[in-house]
Design a protein around this motif. Sequence first.
Motif, PDB file in Angstrom:
ATOM      1  N   UNK A 197      35.709  27.778  34.247  1.00  0.00           N
ATOM      2  CA  UNK A 197      36.392  28.134  35.481  1.00  0.00           C
ATOM      3  C   UNK A 197      35.512  28.121  36.715  1.00  0.00           C
ATOM      4  N   UNK A 198      34.191  28.147  36.526  1.00  0.00           N
ATOM      5  CA  UNK A 198      33.283  28.131  37.674  1.00  0.00           C
ATOM      6  C   UNK A 198      32.469  26.839  37.750  1.00  0.00           C
ATOM      7  N   UNK A 244      24.696  28.600  44.731  1.00  0.00           N
ATOM      8  CA  UNK A 244      24.774  30.054  44.690  1.00  0.00           C
ATOM      9  C   UNK A 244      25.811  30.612  45.666  1.00  0.00           C
ATOM     10  N   UNK A 245      25.946  29.987  46.827  1.00  0.00           N
ATOM     11  CA  UNK A 245      26.917  30.478  47.809  1.00  0.00           C
ATOM     12  C   UNK A 245      28.342  30.336  47.286  1.00  0.00           C
ATOM     13  N   UNK A 287      30.840  33.439  46.068  1.00  0.00           N
ATOM     14  CA  UNK A 287      32.162  33.590  46.691  1.00  0.00           C
ATOM     15  C   UNK A 287      33.267  33.625  45.637  1.00  0.00           C
ATOM     16  N   UNK A 288      33.141  32.770  44.618  1.00  0.00           N
ATOM     17  CA  UNK A 288      34.136  32.758  43.539  1.00  0.00           C
ATOM     18  C   UNK A 288      34.085  34.046  42.737  1.00  0.00           C
ATOM     19  N   UNK A 289      32.877  34.552  42.480  1.00  0.00           N
ATOM     20  CA  UNK A 289      32.749  35.806  41.746  1.00  0.00           C
ATOM     21  C   UNK A 289      33.374  36.962  42.528  1.00  0.00           C
ATOM     22  N   UNK A 305      36.236  39.284  41.058  1.00  0.00           N
ATOM     23  CA  UNK A 305      35.937  40.702  40.845  1.00  0.00           C
ATOM     24  C   UNK A 305      37.009  41.579  41.489  1.00  0.00           C
ATOM     25  N   UNK A 306      37.386  41.225  42.707  1.00  0.00           N
ATOM     26  CA  UNK A 306      38.410  42.007  43.406  1.00  0.00           C
ATOM     27  C   UNK A 306      39.785  41.819  42.766  1.00  0.00           C
ATOM     28  N   UNK A 307      40.075  40.589  42.355  1.00  0.00           N
ATOM     29  CA  UNK A 307      41.392  40.323  41.756  1.00  0.00           C
ATOM     30  C   UNK A 307      41.519  41.000  40.386  1.00  0.00           C
ATOM     31  N   UNK A 308      40.485  40.912  39.560  1.00  0.00           N
ATOM     32  CA  UNK A 308      40.556  41.479  38.214  1.00  0.00           C
ATOM     33  C   UNK A 308      40.547  43.006  38.219  1.00  0.00           C
ATOM     34  N   UNK A 309      39.916  43.597  39.233  1.00  0.00           N
ATOM     35  CA  UNK A 309      39.783  45.062  39.272  1.00  0.00           C
ATOM     36  C   UNK A 309      40.744  45.732  40.234  1.00  0.00           C
ATOM     37  N   UNK A 310      41.176  44.993  41.269  1.00  0.00           N
ATOM     38  CA  UNK A 310      41.966  45.603  42.333  1.00  0.00           C
ATOM     39  C   UNK A 310      41.114  46.469  43.247  1.00  0.00           C
TER      40      UNK A 310
END
Length: 364
Positions: free
Chosen positions: A70-71, A77-78, A82-84, A88-93
């Motif tokens: 998926x990555x 690195x940039x 950005x993808x991480x 991170x926000x989507x999976x955790x809310x």
Amino acid sequence: MLGSKKLVAVAVLGALLSLRALAAEDTALSASDRAAIVQTLAAKINANYIEPAQAERVGSAIVRKNAEGGYAAAAGAKAFSAALQQDLREFSGDLHFSASRYEGFTEPSGPPEPPTPAKLDEWRDATARRGYDIEKIERLPGNVGYIELRGFGGVEFVGPAYTAAMSLLSGTDALILDLRRNGGGSPASVAYLMSHFLPAGDVRHLIDIYDRPSDTTRQIWSVPTVAQRYDKPVYVLTSARTGSGGEDCAYDFQVLKRGTLVGETTAGASNPVSWYSLGHDIVASIPTARTTNFVTKTNWEHVGVKPDVAVPAAQALQTAHVAILRKLVSSAKEGDERKELQRQLAMAEKGETDKPVYKLKGQL
């Protein structure tokens, strides 16, 4: 003399600001590099995320997505950071998760060293150049004060500026505090500002901040030494962009029944963070702490702070100003003052303002 906890908070903030300026050329990443980074990230989340029940799920989802390719398109690195961050926000809310490329970041092995006097002066100057994040101070028609506050810098630097601003507006009949573009900052600064709106001698326990890695709780109280106090009505403007410390401030006004919130439900980000190195100049912010309001025993995480008067953010200032003017008109005695307030109310309702009147030299 600054307390050790305050020094640490200021040191971390200053370090991060410096790191932003040092970000340079991108770094290429191989598939094995990305695999090592996500494994490190998952381990850091499991050990430190404030929500242990979610930590393994979030970390595993990141590792699984990488294993499935998926990555693969994130060759640098940039792009990878950005993808991480997005995942991170989507999976955790949790909107306090982030990942960025910071060149030269070294994860502290222990408590940060206190900043030198020269470094403190540097940060103090930087805060002053930002105007202490006070974007605007204005006296609106009808003798209504207005402050737009964009953030909450270190209390050692911004506290006197808050008191000066409140002194300038001490004679107004009501105040509008605009937090619509406030992204947060120091909880101690939120408490310092809030202290201006409490009666002298009224010391309040505002919030507790529990930190999982250290298993400690920090209490945040209002400040009894604040001399300038404001006892007139307060309206607080919010938007979906109001986040973190901006939400803390709005929540305090609402819970203490000291202000009326006007605008939109805020972002819903209450969990403070710590920063961790993932390798290859990628740094992740992981929410490691939980903010709990002393009165409600909860916070605004995920749900945001809901306004008392819900309107689009762009209409919040006009809505608050009109509401204030209506109350001032209703309480004013008959006469010239009441007529002037009625005129100003009529203009505010239409979104109009008085135009400057210029006189030629020699005219009365």
